[in-house]
Motif scaffolding. Sequence first.
Motif, mmCIF file in Angstrom:
data_model
loop_
_atom_site.group_PDB
_atom_site.id
_atom_site.type_symbol
_atom_site.label_atom_id
_atom_site.label_comp_id
_atom_site.label_asym_id
_atom_site.label_seq_id
_atom_site.Cartn_x
_atom_site.Cartn_y
_atom_site.Cartn_z
ATOM 1 N N LEU A 22 16.304 55.302 -53.071
ATOM 2 C CA LEU A 22 15.316 54.349 -52.883
ATOM 3 C C LEU A 22 14.254 55.502 -53.043
ATOM 4 O O LEU A 22 13.658 56.259 -52.026
ATOM 5 C CB LEU A 22 15.234 53.819 -51.529
ATOM 6 N N ASN A 23 13.317 55.261 -54.016
ATOM 7 C CA ASN A 23 11.955 56.167 -54.217
ATOM 8 C C ASN A 23 11.122 55.413 -53.516
ATOM 9 O O ASN A 23 10.740 54.141 -53.549
ATOM 10 C CB ASN A 23 11.598 56.304 -55.693
ATOM 11 N N THR A 24 10.258 56.008 -52.798
ATOM 12 C CA THR A 24 9.183 55.597 -51.993
ATOM 13 C C THR A 24 7.771 55.887 -52.224
ATOM 14 O O THR A 24 7.712 57.145 -52.946
ATOM 15 C CB THR A 24 9.338 56.042 -50.519
ATOM 16 N N SER A 25 6.667 55.113 -51.931
ATOM 17 C CA SER A 25 5.167 55.453 -52.341
ATOM 18 C C SER A 25 4.982 56.376 -51.113
ATOM 19 O O SER A 25 3.704 57.071 -51.325
ATOM 20 C CB SER A 25 4.362 54.267 -52.056
ATOM 21 N N TYR A 26 5.564 56.709 -50.183
ATOM 22 C CA TYR A 26 5.105 57.571 -49.022
ATOM 23 C C TYR A 26 5.605 58.898 -48.835
ATOM 24 O O TYR A 26 5.314 59.454 -47.912
ATOM 25 C CB TYR A 26 4.918 56.697 -47.708
ATOM 26 N N VAL A 175 3.975 49.082 -48.691
ATOM 27 C CA VAL A 175 4.530 50.399 -49.341
ATOM 28 C C VAL A 175 5.094 49.778 -50.623
ATOM 29 O O VAL A 175 5.323 48.486 -50.692
ATOM 30 C CB VAL A 175 5.559 51.084 -48.555
ATOM 31 N N GLN A 176 5.761 50.640 -51.600
ATOM 32 C CA GLN A 176 6.021 50.536 -52.643
ATOM 33 C C GLN A 176 7.634 50.977 -52.789
ATOM 34 O O GLN A 176 7.733 52.226 -52.436
ATOM 35 C CB GLN A 176 5.397 50.694 -53.772
ATOM 36 N N TRP A 191 6.855 46.029 -50.532
ATOM 37 C CA TRP A 191 7.481 45.603 -49.589
ATOM 38 C C TRP A 191 6.518 45.918 -48.266
ATOM 39 O O TRP A 191 5.529 46.600 -48.338
ATOM 40 C CB TRP A 191 8.607 46.687 -49.296
ATOM 41 N N VAL A 192 6.467 45.120 -47.261
ATOM 42 C CA VAL A 192 5.615 45.183 -46.007
ATOM 43 C C VAL A 192 6.641 45.368 -44.878
ATOM 44 O O VAL A 192 7.407 44.630 -44.451
ATOM 45 C CB VAL A 192 4.436 44.184 -46.058
#
Length: 227
Positions: A22-26, A175-176, A191-192
């Motif tokens: 799972l790649n994340t925006s954060y 986030v994404q 996603w939130v």
Amino acid sequence: MDPYSQALNQFYEGKVEEGLLLNTSYGQPEGMPLWYFFRSYEEMPDFEKMALSVCEGKILDVGAGTGCHALILQQFDNDITAIETSEEAVKIMKDSGLKKAELADYFKYHGDTFDTMICLMNGIGFIGKIDRLEAFLKKANELLNSEGQIIFDSSDISYLYEGENKPTDHYFGEVQFQYEFLGKKGDWFDWVYIDKETLIRRADELGWYTYILREENDQYLARLIRK
């Protein structure tokens, strides 16, 4: 087939044990243990066990994944319908013996009416943005019977901003994510994570009472009913 669906399929068929990222925006990519989508009741955390214990009447599982929660509810003779946007996940649910599994988008779903709606594993996050909570509850108002309830868990991700300011251009819980499997990357999606105080305030403004059933660290389990 998208990476998420492909990973579920290959794990279900016994071809892989892991490999979904799972790649994340954060931050850095996070490994997603595939067995977690196929857990038994004994393997579930107390949050989810409590959520299942307060389900009643006709139940709708939104974003049911591979149906681990719906299958348990069915085993206890509940009338449970599961909806999911992944065609492969729906196939797995049906193959696993779930009687009512449908390929459907929650916001476009037209079926029966229900007494309980569940969104587990931070499931409310699928709405993507905090401003879509209103649309989510408006749809819930259509799908739930007069005394109906919504059961879901979410998290306060304030800890991601320790030592720095929270964003000012969007709600800090937005986030994404992007799934990746065997080098293949899917589309980024919103996603939130909704913190408890924001949920209580927003739900109240939209005509819903919020009851916090359980809290642990930054996570909570909530029950929403109409005013």
